[in-house]
Design a protein around this motif. Structure first.
Motif, PDB file in Angstrom:
ATOM      1  N   SER A  36      -2.982  -2.512  -5.369  1.00 46.24           N
ATOM      2  CA  SER A  36      -3.088  -2.712  -3.855  1.00 46.24           C
ATOM      3  C   SER A  36      -3.888  -2.401  -3.093  1.00 46.24           C
ATOM      4  CB  SER A  36      -1.766  -1.735  -3.505  1.00 46.24           C
ATOM      5  OG  SER A  36      -2.051  -0.335  -3.618  1.00 46.24           O
ATOM      6  N   ASP A  37      -4.156  -2.481  -1.733  1.00 46.71           N
ATOM      7  CA  ASP A  37      -5.245  -1.886  -0.963  1.00 46.71           C
ATOM      8  C   ASP A  37      -5.117  -0.493  -1.049  1.00 46.71           C
ATOM      9  OD1 ASP A  37      -5.836  -4.336  -0.163  1.00 46.71           O
ATOM     10  OD2 ASP A  37      -4.737  -4.370   1.624  1.00 46.71           O
ATOM     11  N   ALA A  38      -6.320   0.363  -0.566  1.00 45.67           N
ATOM     12  CA  ALA A  38      -6.141   1.517  -0.744  1.00 45.67           C
ATOM     13  C   ALA A  38      -5.512   2.276   0.447  1.00 45.67           C
ATOM     14  CB  ALA A  38      -7.538   2.101  -0.581  1.00 45.67           C
TER      15      ALA A  38
ATOM     16  N   ARG B 221      -3.946   4.370  -4.499  1.00 44.47           N
ATOM     17  CA  ARG B 221      -3.506   2.811  -4.418  1.00 44.47           C
ATOM     18  C   ARG B 221      -2.483   2.708  -5.511  1.00 44.47           C
ATOM     19  NH1 ARG B 221      -8.390  -0.510  -7.325  1.00 44.47           N
ATOM     20  NH2 ARG B 221      -8.269   0.590  -9.304  1.00 44.47           N
TER      21      ARG B 221
ATOM     22  N   THR C  50       0.713  -1.131  -0.016  1.00 39.47           N
ATOM     23  CA  THR C  50       0.061  -0.091  -0.010  1.00 39.47           C
ATOM     24  C   THR C  50       0.710   1.258  -0.157  1.00 39.47           C
ATOM     25  OG1 THR C  50      -1.470  -1.161   1.407  1.00 39.47           O
ATOM     26  CG2 THR C  50      -1.814   1.052   1.305  1.00 39.47           C
TER      27      THR C  50
END
Length: 327
Positions: free
Chosen positions: A228-230, A220, A152
């Protein structure tokens, strides 16, 4: 005790006695019949009971070694491993009951199979069964999460421009070579035609064309096609106002010097001294300019002022000016 194919009684293992709690058990190794079930009767004081109803055998549930409960996987086609009935077949089903994988159980009782399709990112619960000797086992369930292996990114600064261009900018850190995507409201976008994390792991963008009523942003990064995750949401800060006079390091002889600059049209400007005391306020005109003088005379000597303004509910970053008041 009888098996499913016979009506002749047999006391396995030399006999099984009901314990004081009224329980009894017999290990499967004591049973040599190929039948698929059994019924029992009990003998007490020389008298025999009626036979129980026929109970078909069930195969004990398989062992799942991987993934472990609550674990995280970055492979979209994870490998499943465990133990089961030698020579049998193991089946893994997804949350909806669709088959993810099947495989043979080895002569050592271990099995290893890989999902035949990519799993979506998020939480999953698999159901694992095995079959052997015509029997299907009880289920073993395992819950885990599929995550991207893209780390992230981090936002270190997010700024809204007050100059009338309507631009927004942000900067931060990420994985070198990754593409940064931004989310103001919806959807995820790649601002300015694309922003890439540089070789030092830093990124920045400025977008003058995107309009939003949002008060912040999150980002992201995309690596090898995986998002990726935020990042954590970061609220915008308003870009600092411009101070035109007095100049930094200058000298003034007026104890109430004129302080001028540029800022957000129609908004207020505050000038404070180095101790945080409010010295003056001003209103930014339609031309983006402001001017004011301190409410009280400034003391002789070196003075540092801090100037900030507000707009659209946002408080700006500050601009400092240091100058000297002389006779």
């Amino acid at each position: 005790m009888w098996d499913a194919a016979s009506d002749s009684g047999k006391a396995p293992g030399g006999g099984v006695t009901v314990d004081k709690q009224g329980q009894w058990s017999i290990p499967r190794t004591s049973l040599t019949s190929d039948a698929k079930g059994m019924k029992v009767r009990q003998v007490l004081d020389g008298g025999e009971s009626d036979a129980s109803a026929l109970q078909q055998y069930t195969l004990t549930a398989p062992v799942v070694d991987s993934p472990t409960e609550g674990s995280e996987a970055t492979d979209r086609k994870p490998e499943f491993k465990g133990k089961g009935a030698k020579g049998g077949t193991v089946t893994i089903a997804d949350d909806q009951g669709a088959t993810l994988a099947t495989g043979a159980i080895g002569t050592d009782g271990t099995w290893s199979v890989k999902a035949k399709k990519d799993l979506p990112l998020g939480d999953h619960t698999i159901t694992v069964t095995h079959t052997a000797d015509g029997l299907t086992s009880k289920e073993t369930k395992r819950s885990f999460t599929v995550k991207t292996d893209s780390e992230t990114p981090v936002i270190t600064k997010a700024t809204k421009n007050w100059s009338g261009s309507g631009s927004y900018s942000a900067s931060g850190t990420g994985t070198p070579g990754a593409t940064i995507e931004v989310k103001w409201n919806d959807p995820w976008v790649s601002p300015g035609g694309g922003t890439t994390v540089d070789g030092e792991g830093n990124w920045s963008y400025r977008n003058a064309s995107y309009t939003t009523d949002g008060e912040g942003v999150k980002v992201r990064q995309v690596t090898n096609g995986e998002a990726s995750d935020a990042s954590k949401y970061m609220q915008y800060t308003l870009a600092a106002p411009t101070v035109l006079t007095p100049g930094n390091g200058s000298e003034v002889t007026d104890r109430k010097p004129q302080i001028t600059g540029r800022g957000a049209k129609g908004e207020s400007v505050e000038i404070k001294d180095q101790d945080g005391k409010l010295l003056a306020t001003a209103l930014v005109g339609d031309n983006g300019l402001w001017a004011t003088v301190p409410d009280e005379e400034l003391p002789l000597g070196t003075i540092t002022i801090t100037v900030a303004h507000s707009a659209g509910g946002l408080i700006s970053e500050t601009t400092q000016r240091t100058f000297t008041v002389t006779e």
